[in-house]
Write an enzyme that holds these catalytic residues in place. Structure first.
Site, mmCIF file in Angstrom:
data_model
loop_
_atom_site.group_PDB
_atom_site.id
_atom_site.type_symbol
_atom_site.label_atom_id
_atom_site.label_comp_id
_atom_site.label_asym_id
_atom_site.label_seq_id
_atom_site.Cartn_x
_atom_site.Cartn_y
_atom_site.Cartn_z
ATOM 1 N N TYR A 142 -16.822 -7.359 -35.435
ATOM 2 C CA TYR A 142 -16.957 -8.002 -34.122
ATOM 3 C C TYR A 142 -17.121 -9.523 -34.250
ATOM 4 O O TYR A 142 -16.747 -10.266 -33.370
ATOM 5 C CB TYR A 142 -18.188 -7.456 -33.384
ATOM 6 N N LYS A 189 -16.975 3.760 -44.467
ATOM 7 C CA LYS A 189 -15.638 4.093 -44.953
ATOM 8 C C LYS A 189 -15.555 3.533 -46.375
ATOM 9 O O LYS A 189 -14.696 2.704 -46.712
ATOM 10 C CB LYS A 189 -14.583 3.479 -44.005
ATOM 11 N N ASP A 221 -14.533 8.949 -40.527
ATOM 12 C CA ASP A 221 -13.581 9.914 -39.946
ATOM 13 C C ASP A 221 -14.187 11.310 -39.930
ATOM 14 O O ASP A 221 -14.116 12.039 -38.935
ATOM 15 C CB ASP A 221 -12.224 9.878 -40.692
ATOM 16 N N ASP A 245 -20.166 1.723 -32.314
ATOM 17 C CA ASP A 245 -19.617 1.641 -30.955
ATOM 18 C C ASP A 245 -18.814 2.904 -30.656
ATOM 19 O O ASP A 245 -18.998 3.548 -29.621
ATOM 20 C CB ASP A 245 -18.724 0.403 -30.845
ATOM 21 N N ASP A 249 -20.003 6.435 -28.090
ATOM 22 C CA ASP A 249 -19.266 6.965 -26.933
ATOM 23 C C ASP A 249 -18.923 8.432 -27.164
ATOM 24 O O ASP A 249 -19.062 9.264 -26.266
ATOM 25 C CB ASP A 249 -17.958 6.181 -26.695
HETATM 26 C C1 IPM Z 1 -20.993 -1.303 -26.007
HETATM 27 C C2 IPM Z 1 -19.763 -1.884 -25.375
HETATM 28 C C3 IPM Z 1 -19.547 -3.300 -25.873
HETATM 29 C C4 IPM Z 1 -19.328 -3.242 -27.372
HETATM 30 C C5 IPM Z 1 -18.412 -4.056 -25.159
HETATM 31 C C6 IPM Z 1 -18.605 -4.130 -23.673
HETATM 32 C C7 IPM Z 1 -18.197 -5.429 -25.735
HETATM 33 O O1 IPM Z 1 -18.666 -1.061 -25.606
HETATM 34 O O2 IPM Z 1 -22.079 -1.899 -25.864
HETATM 35 O O3 IPM Z 1 -20.884 -0.253 -26.641
HETATM 36 O O4 IPM Z 1 -18.197 -3.005 -27.834
HETATM 37 O O5 IPM Z 1 -20.293 -3.422 -28.101
HETATM 38 MG MG MG Z 2 -19.131 0.785 -26.529
#
Ligand code: IPM
Ligand code: MG
Length: 368
Positions: A142, A189, A221, A245, A249
């Protein structure tokens, strides 16, 4: 207790969910005799519209002068649909994380018995899942050097980590594991990436200070697969910025909705609390978003202030709603509530205002 809290509502559903978080904070203040003062500041697309900058200096100043930060969401379709725009809402969040030194992002993932049926995964696999992801937040791909060639035919992002950056989050993850089921899974990884091999050697060395904690290694993975195949094996997941990240999710599928997952980010200067979800622009202004992730983030904030019974009161109020089948549309509830009704009912449970179950069940009213 008197605390100053920076409120960064942000974009999309951010203002709606943050408003519920503040309602709940007010309820806590009333019930337990605290005083929370809110300092509003702009970030993201909203801030670009006002000032041209996704993180105005005044916002940073506010964050540095408060005891904690509550953030809603960042992101706007105008920018998602035009990736050539160089000033972007997400830069506001990334710069904020970096400027405040919020290197340790903590994302608890715990399934609720009442929501098991809404996950596409089988009940027996997700029942009792209780894990926490420790995601490094201010380095890695990032923040590494990035660029694009003049002819636009190539581009690059660099994933770079330094030993001290790995060590400081490793400490948080292992400390957490000692309070939990004493297992850390390092996700990387390392079969391909040099930076992952550095993570492995640093974490392996650091782990020697915690003989009671079991350290396991898993390639990312495989970890993505194991998360859906056998999630109960995880206690603490420790990983870098981008892997964290993606995996966080994915892990929301276990709980049933992205709208249920809170997070806290801690580090050098202050702490920030935010739902893990995005700005959900399709729902913005409709009062249908799930505020529970934000409300639970408020719970994490109170916990970080040492207000444990207050944090527990939030957790209990959320659980009571789920037991009664109350929720926003994303959790397919028995009784559908709006975002603001969720904030109202959770607040009223906290303040002890009586909840009229008959009316709640009819979906008519929440409070006598
Ligand atoms: C998160 C989000 C952020 C990230 C975005 C909005 C930049 O997806 O906090 O998980 O990628 O860190
Ligand atoms: Mg995110």
């Amino acid at each position: 207790m008197k605390k100053k809290i920076a409120i960064l509502a942000g974009d999309g559903i951010g203002p709606e969910v943050v408003a519920q978080g503040m309602k709940v904070l007010d309820a806590i203040a009333e019930r337990y005799g605290h005083e929370f003062q809110y300092c509003h500041a702009d970030i993201g697309a909203r801030a670009i519209k006002k000032t041209g900058d996704p993180l105005p200096a005044a916002t940073l100043e506010t964050c540095l002068n408060t005891d904690a930060i509550l953030l809603g969401a960042i992101g706007d379709p105008e920018y998602d649909n035009n990736l050539d725009l160089t000033v972007r809402p997400e830069q506001g969040l990334l710069r904020l994380r970096k400027a405040l030194g919020l290197y340790c992002n903590i994302r608890p993932v715990k399934t609720y018995a009442e929501l098991l049926h809404i996950s596409p995964l089988k009940k027996e696999y997700i029942e009792g899942v209780d894990m926490v992801i420790y995601r490094e937040l201010t380095s890695g791909i990032y923040f590494g050097e990035k660029g694009k060639s003049a002819d636009g035919k190539s581009a690059f992002d660099t994933c770079k980590y330094e030993v001290h950056e790995i060590e400081r989050i490793t400490k948080h993850a292992f400390d957490a594991a000692t309070r939990r089921r004493k297992k850390v899974t390092l996700v990387d990884k390392a079969n391909v990436l040099e930076s992952s091999r550095l993570w492995r050697s640093v974490v392996t060395e650091y782990a020697k200070q915690y003989p009671e904690v079991k350290l396991e290694y898993m390639y990312v993975d495989n970890a993505a697969m194991q998360l859906v195949l056998c999630p109960k094996q995880f206690d603490v997941i420790l990983t870098g910025n981008m892997f964290g990240d993606i995996l966080s999710d994915a892990s929301s599928v276990l709980v049933g909705s992205l709208g249920m997952l809170p997070s806290s980010s801690v580090g050098l200067k202050t702490s920030l609390f935010e739902p893990i979800h995005g700005s959900y622009p399709q729902a913005a202004g409709k009062d249908i978003a799930n505020p529970i992730a934000t409300i639970k983030s408020v719970g994490l904030m109170l916990q970080s202030m040492g207000l444990y019974k207050e944090a527990l009161a939030i957790g209990n109020a959320v659980s009571l709603c789920l037991t009664k089948g109350i929720g926003t549309p994303d959790v397919s509830p028995v009784i559908t509530y709006t975002c603001s009704q969720m904030g109202d009912v959770i607040s009223s449970i906290i303040t002890g205002s009586e909840v009229n179950s008959d009316k709640v069940e009819q979906g008519v009213s929440t409070i006598i």
